[in-house]
Design a protein around this motif. Structure first.
Motif, PDB file in Angstrom:
ATOM      1  N   ASP A   1       0.729  -1.234  -0.137  1.00  0.00           N
ATOM      2  CA  ASP A   1       0.212  -0.029   0.089  1.00  0.00           C
ATOM      3  C   ASP A   1       0.971   1.161   0.123  1.00  0.00           C
ATOM      4  N   ALA A   2       1.772   1.303   1.008  1.00  0.00           N
ATOM      5  CA  ALA A   2       2.732   2.469   1.007  1.00  0.00           C
ATOM      6  C   ALA A   2       3.389   2.580  -0.251  1.00  0.00           C
ATOM      7  N   LEU A   3       4.010   1.666  -0.965  1.00  0.00           N
ATOM      8  CA  LEU A   3       4.675   1.884  -2.218  1.00  0.00           C
ATOM      9  C   LEU A   3       3.795   2.291  -3.258  1.00  0.00           C
ATOM     10  N   VAL A   4       2.582   1.634  -3.277  1.00  0.00           N
ATOM     11  CA  VAL A   4       1.703   2.237  -4.617  1.00  0.00           C
ATOM     12  C   VAL A   4       1.241   3.738  -4.071  1.00  0.00           C
ATOM     13  N   THR A   5       0.946   3.876  -3.125  1.00  0.00           N
ATOM     14  CA  THR A   5       0.430   5.234  -2.609  1.00  0.00           C
ATOM     15  C   THR A   5       1.555   6.353  -2.901  1.00  0.00           C
ATOM     16  N   VAL A   6       2.753   5.987  -2.390  1.00  0.00           N
ATOM     17  CA  VAL A   6       3.682   7.000  -2.678  1.00  0.00           C
ATOM     18  C   VAL A   6       4.374   7.248  -4.099  1.00  0.00           C
ATOM     19  N   GLU A   7       4.428   5.929  -4.780  1.00  0.00           N
ATOM     20  CA  GLU A   7       5.357   6.006  -6.068  1.00  0.00           C
ATOM     21  C   GLU A   7       4.224   5.848  -7.140  1.00  0.00           C
ATOM     22  N   ASP A   8       3.182   5.593  -7.005  1.00  0.00           N
ATOM     23  CA  ASP A   8       2.456   5.253  -8.207  1.00  0.00           C
ATOM     24  C   ASP A   8       0.807   5.115  -7.880  1.00  0.00           C
ATOM     25  N   LYS A   9       0.121   6.080  -7.388  1.00  0.00           N
ATOM     26  CA  LYS A   9      -1.286   5.893  -6.979  1.00  0.00           C
ATOM     27  C   LYS A   9      -2.079   5.074  -7.928  1.00  0.00           C
ATOM     28  N   ASN A  10      -1.781   5.256  -9.311  1.00  0.00           N
ATOM     29  CA  ASN A  10      -2.983   4.679 -10.346  1.00  0.00           C
ATOM     30  C   ASN A  10      -2.231   3.365 -10.910  1.00  0.00           C
ATOM     31  N   PHE A  11      -1.315   2.740 -10.099  1.00  0.00           N
ATOM     32  CA  PHE A  11      -0.823   1.494 -10.411  1.00  0.00           C
ATOM     33  C   PHE A  11      -1.652   0.662 -11.112  1.00  0.00           C
ATOM     34  N   TYR A  12      -2.703   0.422 -10.366  1.00  0.00           N
ATOM     35  CA  TYR A  12      -3.532  -0.822 -10.379  1.00  0.00           C
ATOM     36  C   TYR A  12      -4.531  -0.371 -11.671  1.00  0.00           C
ATOM     37  N   SER A  13      -4.604   0.879 -12.107  1.00  0.00           N
ATOM     38  CA  SER A  13      -5.528   1.107 -13.080  1.00  0.00           C
ATOM     39  C   SER A  13      -4.852   1.575 -14.612  1.00  0.00           C
ATOM     40  N   HIS A  14      -3.828   2.004 -14.499  1.00  0.00           N
ATOM     41  CA  HIS A  14      -3.218   2.404 -15.647  1.00  0.00           C
ATOM     42  C   HIS A  14      -2.587   1.261 -16.407  1.00  0.00           C
ATOM     43  N   HIS A  15      -1.982   1.411 -17.871  1.00  0.00           N
ATOM     44  CA  HIS A  15      -1.773   0.466 -18.579  1.00  0.00           C
ATOM     45  C   HIS A  15       0.037   0.381 -18.893  1.00  0.00           C
ATOM     46  N   GLY A  16       0.374   0.703 -17.857  1.00  0.00           N
ATOM     47  CA  GLY A  16       2.040   0.794 -17.800  1.00  0.00           C
ATOM     48  C   GLY A  16       2.659   2.247 -17.985  1.00  0.00           C
ATOM     49  N   VAL A  17       1.913   3.031 -18.605  1.00  0.00           N
ATOM     50  CA  VAL A  17       2.367   4.583 -18.355  1.00  0.00           C
ATOM     51  C   VAL A  17       1.025   5.305 -17.926  1.00  0.00           C
ATOM     52  N   SER A  18       1.125   6.373 -17.364  1.00  0.00           N
ATOM     53  CA  SER A  18       0.276   7.174 -16.817  1.00  0.00           C
ATOM     54  C   SER A  18       0.013   8.503 -17.355  1.00  0.00           C
ATOM     55  N   PRO A  19      -0.537   9.049 -18.498  1.00  0.00           N
ATOM     56  CA  PRO A  19      -0.568  10.124 -19.018  1.00  0.00           C
ATOM     57  C   PRO A  19      -1.021  11.435 -18.059  1.00  0.00           C
ATOM     58  N   LYS A  20      -1.824  11.083 -17.164  1.00  0.00           N
ATOM     59  CA  LYS A  20      -2.485  11.977 -16.118  1.00  0.00           C
ATOM     60  C   LYS A  20      -1.084  12.267 -15.425  1.00  0.00           C
ATOM     61  N   ALA A  21      -0.333  11.388 -14.825  1.00  0.00           N
ATOM     62  CA  ALA A  21       0.653  11.722 -14.005  1.00  0.00           C
ATOM     63  C   ALA A  21       1.934  12.251 -14.558  1.00  0.00           C
ATOM     64  N   ILE A  22       2.025  12.134 -16.060  1.00  0.00           N
ATOM     65  CA  ILE A  22       3.094  12.848 -16.745  1.00  0.00           C
ATOM     66  C   ILE A  22       2.898  14.212 -16.893  1.00  0.00           C
ATOM     67  N   ALA A  23       1.329  14.338 -17.164  1.00  0.00           N
ATOM     68  CA  ALA A  23       0.752  15.890 -17.422  1.00  0.00           C
ATOM     69  C   ALA A  23       0.990  16.546 -16.168  1.00  0.00           C
ATOM     70  N   ARG A  24       0.700  15.764 -15.039  1.00  0.00           N
ATOM     71  CA  ARG A  24       0.804  16.690 -13.849  1.00  0.00           C
ATOM     72  C   ARG A  24       2.171  17.146 -13.454  1.00  0.00           C
ATOM     73  N   ALA A  25       3.056  15.782 -13.809  1.00  0.00           N
ATOM     74  CA  ALA A  25       4.548  16.156 -13.517  1.00  0.00           C
ATOM     75  C   ALA A  25       4.985  17.202 -14.392  1.00  0.00           C
ATOM     76  N   MET A  26       4.632  17.527 -15.548  1.00  0.00           N
ATOM     77  CA  MET A  26       4.924  18.510 -16.477  1.00  0.00           C
ATOM     78  C   MET A  26       4.612  20.045 -15.850  1.00  0.00           C
ATOM     79  N   TRP A  27       3.336  19.906 -15.299  1.00  0.00           N
ATOM     80  CA  TRP A  27       2.754  21.208 -14.753  1.00  0.00           C
ATOM     81  C   TRP A  27       3.441  21.561 -13.663  1.00  0.00           C
ATOM     82  N   VAL A  28       3.737  20.665 -12.750  1.00  0.00           N
ATOM     83  CA  VAL A  28       4.272  20.959 -11.735  1.00  0.00           C
ATOM     84  C   VAL A  28       5.816  21.351 -11.760  1.00  0.00           C
TER      85      VAL A  28
END
Lengths: 172, 787
Positions: free
Chosen positions: B198-225
């Motif tokens: 739980d801790a690993l997924v929460t901290v490193e990759d919240k959408n781990f169980y739903s994405h398909h290997g890459v997470s466009p949402k996470a990339i977009a957010r990272a780019m924005w930040v």
């Protein structure tokens, strides 16, 4: 190979294995039986409390060359061969015999080696290992193990005779 | 996964083939299309791009599946110590059991609740053992109760049932690492606590169980930040991408690699389940550096930081491990405890916010200390000298690449308790000697070998004063002149000719001069610079008289003495010079141990063994190294030698040992000193333990210690610690004890003055009787003092 053995099972085995058990009660066995009877305690050399003054060197008589050394280093009072018939060794011995009878020679040998580690001066264990090696066809080791058993037999006539018999059957 | 392997290779091959046909097709089409002008060119280029991409994808796909389903990691061989045997009737100090449990990472508790714990109370210890797979059998987790009475095991139960014996799990003492020093302990997801996942997924990759290997949402957010911050503060990598990056790719940060990484992540996700990917991630991730070893995976990380297996981790510990993923050296809890603590508590907060733990659980975990094992119980090379010996013995049967990659399990006979005592004996004696004799002993070095007397198993090996330092292994590689330690071979050569030599034979200790082949004269002198006239053979050895020994050796013939050395297991070819008789020849401490082993075991040569068995990573037995004996010397002659070697300890050069060791402890041994006190040796054995000690300077300058003032002190200190059994020499059948007059060597009587009881090979007893002077009173008194 077993890592643990049931004690009730031991009780039965203890009485069955020839030459191993002179008493039936293995529930509270002391360290060694055979050894303590003779006084030549091999398995546990007692470490008396250090405070006893007579444990300190030099013992005056001792440095005098014309006096005999103490019996413990002189003629060994009694052979320690059978000293280690404790319950662990008996359990391992019987387990190895079972494994041998089932043709599991590797396991039988490993079990015996485990017993030898616990009781390395027990001639019987080397004889048992000699039998396993004989069945495996490793006559060379079987012969050497027989000799080791004989060298440790000191006074254990049945062991001496059995080891000699096996030795005589081994090809040169 | 291993079972899938054959299908993988066929699938890979099948996929590679279409790719090849496609490209062949395209090359055939090419000439036709060229004529169609610009448009055609564009179409053609697009087609090539598609084909190239397809080819790349197919290629990457093959790579992804091939490596993921093959043997994913090369695993270093794991070296285990002997398991501590517990059995009823055993002489056992419960403190030693406790020390063993602490080394194994067991926790002391007031009550047992799960494996890996123990409770100690007076003369009882309760242990909740962990399951362990030996090379030949497995033991489950069990509750073991051990009671002792006067330091002897009086009862032993397992899960409430009385048993005869029980083996604890063996200590993992090291590994055999490949060049890149990557180390890991593979774990399975089912053994990982849920809160860690739980801790690993929460901290490193919240959408781990739903994405398909890459997470466009996470990339977009990272780019924005990152754009807002003007620098890279957040990564958009999923766990899958991180795995791909570490597992397949190099660490360069090019855009091309990013693209490859993304494609491969999607492919990995398409082929495999989330759990499989997660398990691989847990095993791959880098978590810290242990000296030269890189700690990979949560399995090893858990051992390295907490000294316990992953299934035993608590919430606050799991949170700390997860914190480390972001930067193992930045958040190193041993070096930067405050940073690590802040990060750990942040992880706990995130878990709480996501509702994965309750507020009170988070509060409790945050209030816990870091809990990192003070000294890593899985630290680098704690037993470098011993593991070195193991490696060398393994090299006879295994290729180096098998040792560093196959995850072999090596079961050795190393006894960590004896090892501990041996290290302490050397370092404490060295310190004491330095204190007594001053700074010239500062650079003194030493080595120690401890074996089991009859089985030839090596129990401990110390390669230098700083035993944790894996440098020059003196126990194996310091080839130093052995001095008088060689003398038993001379006397044994004599005693194997019982018609000519008995223990009572008088030897001539007057000065001796021998002309050497080159015309030089060899004139060995006694250490005390005195001549002792006619001395009984046993005393010449006990007091280590050089003149008598040289004369005896010359009488016997140097080659016969060399043959005896060979019989005793000395394989090194030795020169046939007279000075060899007094030990002017180099041997390693291990070689000396091998020689004394044959003496201790009654003339039976046993190769010294460090390894008991080797199994595959899955527990399949590969090799056993069984006990092998060969009788090389007549046991009768060895028995006589035992007498003289015990006399050495009782009356001769080794007698100071009884200043602290109990009088009733039988010991046989021999001191050795070389010219100008350059080497200090002692080799000796008790009923169950044999130890060889060498002290000296690495540059071969005089160390100023004799065998008895140096090495013997270390030996004595060791034996005081390990409390060995008494040595009792077995009396072979061809041996007969007689009372003889010590001066004349003639038969005497038990009650005669100057009589001692001496063993003879039957038929070699002296014929004449000496005059018996009554010494009844004194002998009687003396015997009384012994009983």
């Amino acid at each position: 190979m077993i890592r643990q053995a049931n004690c009730t099972w031991l009780l039965v085995l203890a009485t069955v294995i020839s030459g191993c058990a002179s008493r039936g009660d293995y529930a509270n066995v002391p360290v060694e039986e055979a050894g303590s009877q003779s006084g030549a305690v091999y398995e546990s050399s007692g470490y008396p409390p250090r405070s006893e003054p007579d444990q300190r060197y030099p013992v005056p008589d001792y440095s005098e060359p014309d006096f005999p050394p103490p019996p413990s280093y002189d003629k060994p009072a009694q052979a320690p061969a059978a000293a280690s018939t404790n319950s662990a060794v008996i359990a391992l011995l019987s387990a190895s015999q079972q494994q041998r009878q089932q043709g599991q020679y590797q396991q039988a040998a490993a079990t015996l080696e485990r017993a030898i580690r616990i009781s390395p001066r027990n001639g019987k264990l080397y004889y048992e290992l000699a039998q396993v090696r004989y069945l495996e066809g490793n006559y060379q080791q079987s012969k050497q193990l027989c000799r080791k058993a004989i060298s440790l037999a000191a006074g254990d006539k049945p062991l001496l005779e059995r080891s000699r018999l096996l030795l005589s059957e081994l090809p040169d | 996964m291993a079972s899938k392997k054959p299908t993988t290779t066929t699938r890979t091959a099948a996929k590679k083939k279409p790719a090849a046909t496609k490209s062949r097709k395209s090359s055939v089409k090419k000439p036709k299309k060229v004529r169609s002008g610009w448009k055609g060119l564009l179409v053609k280029l697009a087609l090539i791009a598609v084909l190239l991409t397809t080819g790349l994808v197919v290629y990457l796909d093959a790579w992804v599946t091939d490596k993921f389903e093959g043997k994913r990691w090369s695993l270093p061989a794991q070296v285990y110590a002997r398991p501590l045997e517990l059995y009823v009737g055993q002489s056992l100090d419960l403190r030693d059991v406790q020390a063993e449990l602490e080394m194994l990472g067991y926790r002391k508790r007031y009550q047992l609740s799960k494996p890996g714990q123990y409770v100690e109370s007076g003369n009882r210890i309760d242990i909740y053992t962990r399951s362990f797979r030996f090379w030949d059998t497995s033991t489950p987790a069990q509750r073991v109760r051990l009671r002792t009475q006067n330091s002897v095991v009086s009862s032993l139960t397992v899960d409430g049932q009385a048993v005869g014996l029980f083996s604890l799990e063996p200590l993992l003492v090291g590994g055999i690492y490949p060049a890149h020093n990557e180390d890991r302990l593979l774990i399975q997801l089912e053994n990982v606590p849920q809160f860690l996942v739980d801790a690993l997924v929460t901290v490193e990759d919240k959408n781990f169980y739903s994405h398909h290997g890459v997470s466009p949402k996470a990339i977009a957010r990272a780019m924005w930040v990152n754009a807002k911050a003007g620098r890279a503060v957040q990564g958009g990598s999923t766990l899958t991408q991180q795995l791909v990056k570490n597992f397949y790719l190099s660490s360069d940060r090019s855009l091309l690699r990013k693209g490859t990484e993304a494609i491969m992540s999607v492919l990995l996700d398409a082929h495999y389940g989330k759990d499989e990917i997660l398990e691989a991630y847990l095993n791959e991730v880098y978590l810290g550096q242990a000296g030269r070893r890189a700690v990979h995976g949560f399995g090893l990380g858990s051992q390295y930081y907490f000294g316990r297996s992953i299934s035993e981790l608590k919430l606050h510990q799991a949170a700390l491990l997860v914190s480390l993923v972001k930067g193992p050296s930045y958040y190193n809890p041993r070096r930067h405890p405050e940073r690590a603590r802040t990060r750990r508590n942040l992880v706990l907060t995130m878990l709480e916010q996501d509702g994965l733990i309750t507020a009170s659980e988070a509060r409790a975990a945050k209030s816990k200390p870091l809990d990192v094992a003070a000294k890593s119980s899985y630290s680098e090379a704690v037993y470098p000298a011993y593991v070195d010996l193991v490696k060398r013995q393994l090299q006879r049967d295994y290729r180096p690449e098998d040792l560093t990659s196959e995850g072999l399990r090596i079961f050795t006979s190393l006894d960590p308790l004896v090892q501990r005592d041996a290290e302490r004996a050397l370092s404490s004696t060295a310190t004491r000697l330095e204190h007594q004799r001053g700074d010239q002993l500062k650079k003194m070095q030493g080595a120690l070998v401890v074996t089991s007397t009859d089985t030839g198993e090596v129990l401990a090996l110390v390669g230098g004063k700083n035993s944790k330092y894996s440098g020059f292994n003196r126990a194996l590689d310091a080839i130093r002149p052995v001095g008088s330690v060689i003398k038993p071979a001379v006397y044994l050569t004599a005693l194997t000719q019982p018609r000519l030599y008995q223990l009572t034979t008088l030897l001539d200790d007057s000065p001796i001069t021998i002309e050497l082949a080159n015309g030089d004269l060899w004139e060995p002198k006694n250490a005390d610079k005195k001549d002792h006239g006619q001395v009984p053979l046993h005393r010449a050895l006990a007091h280590s008289y050089n003149q008598a020994t040289a004369r005896l050796g010359m009488e016997l013939g140097i080659n016969n003495v060399l043959q005896t050395l060979k019989n005793l297991g000395v394989e090194r070819p030795l020169p046939a010079y007279p000075s060899v008789l007094l030990g002017a020849v180099g041997m390693s401490p291990l070689e000396v141990a091998s020689m004394y082993q044959t003496l201790a075991a009654g003339g039976f040569d046993t190769p010294l063994r460090a390894i008991r068995a080797v199994s595959t990573a899955e527990g399949e037995p590969l090799n056993r190294y069984p006990l092998q004996l060969e009788q090389k010397v007549d046991p009768g002659a060895v028995h006589l030698l035992h007498y003289a070697l015990q006399a050495t300890m009782r009356e001769g050069t080794g007698r100071s040992v009884y200043a602290s060791l109990p009088e009733n402890l039988g010991i046989a041994g021999k001191t050795g000193t070389t010219d100008d006190l350059r080497d200090s040796w002692f080799a000796g054995f008790t009923g169950d333990r044999l130890a060889v000690v060498w002290l000296g300077n690495d540059d071969n300058s005089p160390v100023g210690l004799s065998g008895s003032s140096g090495a013997l002190k270390v030996w004595q200190s060791l034996m005081l610690r390990i409390k060995p059994q008494s040595f009792v020499s077995n009396v072979p059948e061809n041996i007969n004890y007689q009372w003889v007059d010590d001066e004349s060597g003639l038969l005497s009587g038990k009650l005669c003055k100057g009589a001692r009881q001496v063993p003879f090979v039957r038929g070699s007893e002296p014929g004449e009787k000496s005059r018996c002077a009554p010494g009844f009173e004194r002998v009687g008194d003396w015997i009384k003092s012994w009983f």
